[in-house]
Design an enzyme around this catalytic site. Sequence first.
Site, PDB file in Angstrom:
ATOM      1  N   GLU A 263       0.813  -1.201   0.000  1.00 39.87           N
ATOM      2  CA  GLU A 263       0.000   0.000   0.000  1.00 39.87           C
ATOM      3  C   GLU A 263       0.852   1.259   0.000  1.00 39.87           C
ATOM      4  O   GLU A 263       1.912   1.305   0.604  1.00 39.87           O
ATOM      5  CB  GLU A 263      -0.954  -0.031   1.193  1.00 39.87           C
ATOM      6  CG  GLU A 263      -1.944  -1.170   1.012  1.00 39.87           C
ATOM      7  CD  GLU A 263      -2.935  -1.347   2.140  1.00 39.87           C
ATOM      8  OE1 GLU A 263      -4.073  -1.678   1.844  1.00 39.87           O
ATOM      9  OE2 GLU A 263      -2.562  -1.161   3.308  1.00 39.87           O
TER      10      GLU A 263
ATOM     11  N   CYS B 130       3.426   8.326   1.465  1.00 35.32           N
ATOM     12  CA  CYS B 130       3.931   7.334   2.406  1.00 35.32           C
ATOM     13  C   CYS B 130       4.177   6.042   1.621  1.00 35.32           C
ATOM     14  O   CYS B 130       3.252   5.457   1.067  1.00 35.32           O
ATOM     15  CB  CYS B 130       2.886   7.149   3.509  1.00 35.32           C
ATOM     16  SG  CYS B 130       3.339   5.927   4.726  1.00 35.32           S
TER      17      CYS B 130
ATOM     18  N   CYS C 203       6.480  -7.557   6.998  1.00 41.34           N
ATOM     19  CA  CYS C 203       7.637  -7.120   7.790  1.00 41.34           C
ATOM     20  C   CYS C 203       7.975  -8.234   8.754  1.00 41.34           C
ATOM     21  O   CYS C 203       7.088  -8.837   9.371  1.00 41.34           O
ATOM     22  CB  CYS C 203       7.327  -5.836   8.567  1.00 41.34           C
ATOM     23  SG  CYS C 203       8.759  -5.224   9.505  1.00 41.34           S
TER      24      CYS C 203
ATOM     25  N   CYS D 120       6.481  -6.039  15.465  1.00 38.60           N
ATOM     26  CA  CYS D 120       6.142  -5.157  16.579  1.00 38.60           C
ATOM     27  C   CYS D 120       4.717  -5.475  17.037  1.00 38.60           C
ATOM     28  O   CYS D 120       3.827  -5.730  16.214  1.00 38.60           O
ATOM     29  CB  CYS D 120       6.271  -3.696  16.166  1.00 38.60           C
ATOM     30  SG  CYS D 120       7.957  -3.291  15.672  1.00 38.60           S
TER      31      CYS D 120
ATOM     32  N   CYS E   4       1.477  -3.577  15.484  1.00 41.22           N
ATOM     33  CA  CYS E   4       1.498  -3.198  14.073  1.00 41.22           C
ATOM     34  C   CYS E   4       0.855  -4.260  13.199  1.00 41.22           C
ATOM     35  O   CYS E   4       1.236  -5.431  13.245  1.00 41.22           O
ATOM     36  CB  CYS E   4       2.937  -2.958  13.630  1.00 41.22           C
ATOM     37  SG  CYS E   4       3.099  -2.672  11.859  1.00 41.22           S
TER      38      CYS E   4
ATOM     39  N   CYS F  84      -1.470   5.096  10.085  1.00 37.58           N
ATOM     40  CA  CYS F  84      -0.232   4.412  10.473  1.00 37.58           C
ATOM     41  C   CYS F  84      -0.543   3.064  11.091  1.00 37.58           C
ATOM     42  O   CYS F  84      -1.371   2.972  11.982  1.00 37.58           O
ATOM     43  CB  CYS F  84       0.517   5.182  11.551  1.00 37.58           C
ATOM     44  SG  CYS F  84       0.779   6.864  11.167  1.00 37.58           S
TER      45      CYS F  84
HETATM   46  N1  SAH Z   1       9.050  -0.105   9.878  1.00 44.13           N
HETATM   47  C1  SAH Z   1       9.277   1.265  10.065  1.00 44.13           C
HETATM   48  C2  SAH Z   1       8.397   2.165   9.230  1.00 44.13           C
HETATM   49  C3  SAH Z   1       6.937   1.825   9.054  1.00 44.13           C
HETATM   50  S1  SAH Z   1       5.791   2.039  10.306  1.00 44.13           S
HETATM   51  C4  SAH Z   1       9.160   1.631  11.521  1.00 44.13           C
HETATM   52  O1  SAH Z   1       8.714   0.802  12.291  1.00 44.13           O
HETATM   53  O2  SAH Z   1       9.580   2.725  11.875  1.00 44.13           O
HETATM   54  C5  SAH Z   1       5.478   3.784  10.506  1.00 44.13           C
HETATM   55  C6  SAH Z   1       5.130   4.145  11.970  1.00 44.13           C
HETATM   56  O3  SAH Z   1       3.820   3.690  12.359  1.00 44.13           O
HETATM   57  C7  SAH Z   1       6.107   3.513  12.957  1.00 44.13           C
HETATM   58  O4  SAH Z   1       6.477   4.429  13.938  1.00 44.13           O
HETATM   59  C8  SAH Z   1       5.253   2.419  13.554  1.00 44.13           C
HETATM   60  O5  SAH Z   1       5.757   1.992  14.779  1.00 44.13           O
HETATM   61  C9  SAH Z   1       3.910   3.073  13.630  1.00 44.13           C
HETATM   62  N2  SAH Z   1       2.798   2.127  13.842  1.00 44.13           N
HETATM   63  C10 SAH Z   1       2.778   0.807  13.584  1.00 44.13           C
HETATM   64  N3  SAH Z   1       1.576   0.286  13.928  1.00 44.13           N
HETATM   65  C11 SAH Z   1       0.829   1.301  14.416  1.00 44.13           C
HETATM   66  C12 SAH Z   1      -0.510   1.395  14.899  1.00 44.13           C
HETATM   67  N4  SAH Z   1      -1.317   0.339  14.923  1.00 44.13           N
HETATM   68  N5  SAH Z   1      -0.968   2.600  15.289  1.00 44.13           N
HETATM   69  C13 SAH Z   1      -0.155   3.699  15.199  1.00 44.13           C
HETATM   70  N6  SAH Z   1       1.115   3.654  14.739  1.00 44.13           N
HETATM   71  C14 SAH Z   1       1.615   2.479  14.351  1.00 44.13           C
HETATM   72 FE1  SF4 Z   2       7.751  -3.668  10.861  1.00 44.10          FE
HETATM   73 FE2  SF4 Z   2       5.472  -2.604  11.731  1.00 44.10          FE
HETATM   74 FE3  SF4 Z   2       7.554  -2.880  13.401  1.00 44.10          FE
HETATM   75 FE4  SF4 Z   2       7.649  -1.040  11.426  1.00 44.10          FE
HETATM   76  S1  SF4 Z   2       6.229  -1.060  13.152  1.00 44.10           S
HETATM   77  S2  SF4 Z   2       9.260  -2.517  12.022  1.00 44.10           S
HETATM   78  S3  SF4 Z   2       6.493  -2.128   9.808  1.00 44.10           S
HETATM   79  S4  SF4 Z   2       6.404  -4.565  12.418  1.00 44.10           S
END
Ligand code: SAH
Ligand code: SF4
Length: 369
Positions: free
Chosen positions: A91, A104, A111, A115, A118, A343
Site C-alpha cells: 500500500e 507514504c 515485515c 512489533c 502493528c 499508520c
Molecule cells: N518499519 C518502520 C516504518 C513503518 S511504520 C518503523 O517501524 O519505523 C510507521 C510508523 O507507524 C512507525 O512508527 C510504527 O511503529 C507506527 N505504527 C505501527 N503500527 C501502528 C498502529 N497500529 N498505530 C499507530 N502507529 C503504528
Molecule cells: Fe515492521 Fe510494523 Fe515494526 Fe515497522 S512497526 S518494524 S512495519 S512490524
Amino acid sequence: MSVNLLDFDAAGLTQFFTELGEKPFRAKQVLRWMHREGCDDFAQMTDVAKSLRERLSQTATISAPSMVRDSVSTDGTRKWLLDVGQSNAVETVFIPEARRGTLCVSSQAGCALDCAFCSTGKQGFNRNLTTAEIIGQLWYANRVLGAANDGEGEPGERIITNVVMMGMGEPLANFDNVVAALNLMLDDHAYGLSRRRVTVSTSGIVPAMDRLRDACPVALAVSLHASNDALRDKLVPINQKYPLAELMAACQRYLEKAPRDFVTFEYVMLEGVNDQDTHAYELLKLVRDVPCKFNLIPFNPFPNSGFERSSPERIRRFADILMREGIVTTTRKTRGDDVDAACGQLAGQVKDKSRRTERHVMQFSGGSQ
Ligand code: SAH
Ligand code: SF4
C-alpha cells in the site's frame, strides 16, 4: 529477459548505458523522461536517437507495479493497493495538506520485525521490494496525481512535496534497494526533493542507521515507543538485539551528517501500556543527549490487536511533560482511517513466508509451536 529501467538510480543507469556502448548523458536523458515526465514509452523520448529508442524497446521496459485498488478517504487521503506479483500487494498513501503533499511509501511485502501493535508486522514477511517497486510507488502516484506530463492535472506542478518511508516494511532491512530509490527521490534529473523532505523511519536497526548516514543521509525518524528496555523488548522486539543505549548512540552519530539537526522519535500511544507520566519522565532522561522532536501517534486499532488508544487527555498530558522540558512534541493527526490508511493499519496482501500468521493463529487458539 528485459531489464526494468525503474530498477536503476543514476549511477546504475549510467553503467547500463555504458555497457550498451552509449554515452553517459543518455542515462540523464532517459532518467528525466522516466521520472520527470512520467513516461513509460521509449517511442515518446524524442531527444533520444531513434536507433537507441528502438534498441531499448527490444531490451528494456519501464514498469511500475500495477494498481489493484484506489480508495479515497473523506479527509482526502488516498490509498492505493499495488500488485507486486505472486499474491503480494503493498500500500501507498497520499496525504494532502494545505501547503504540502506527503507520500507514504512501502519498502517490503510484510515485515519480519513483528512489533506488537502493528498490523503489517502481524501479517508476517514475504520479501523485499525491488528498487522499481519502491520508486514505482512515487512514479505511479506522481502520474495519477497529475504532476507528471502524462497525468490528469497541470504539468510540472509539484504535488508530492515530501516522501516518508513509513508504509509497509522496515526500510533499513531492505537497504540497497531503499537507498537506490532514495537516490532517485533526491536526484535533480528525477524527483529533485531535498534531503529534509525525504524521511526514513526505522524501528532501530543500529548498523544500518550508520550505513544510511554514510550512503544517503536523509531525515531520520526512529520508532521509539517505549522508555525502557524491558517494555521496548516486548513492543519492538528488535530492541532485544539493539537496546536503547545503543539506539541513542546511533541517533547521535546519525546527527553528525543528517540534513536536520534533530531526530524525530515516533511514539505510539497505547492506553495503560506506555502512556503514563512515569514513562514520559523516563523518556526525558533517555533522550537527554539526543537533539530530538517527538511525534506521538494515537494507536490505530485493527482486529485482535489487544491494544487500546490512549485518550486525548492522556496524550495531551504526556505531551505537556515533554514540552515543559523544551522538547517539541506534536501529536499525529489520524488521517484516512476510514479506508484503513492510517499508520500501522496498512496490511496490503502478504503471502507470509515466515509462517508468522500461522504461529499467531496457534497462539490465539492455545496451540503450541
Ligand atoms: N518499519 C518502520 C516504518 C513503518 S511504520 C518503523 O517501524 O519505523 C510507521 C510508523 O507507524 C512507525 O512508527 C510504527 O511503529 C507506527 N505504527 C505501527 N503500527 C501502528 C498502529 N497500529 N498505530 C499507530 N502507529 C503504528
Ligand atoms: Fe515492521 Fe510494523 Fe515494526 Fe515497522 S512497526 S518494524 S512495519 S512490524
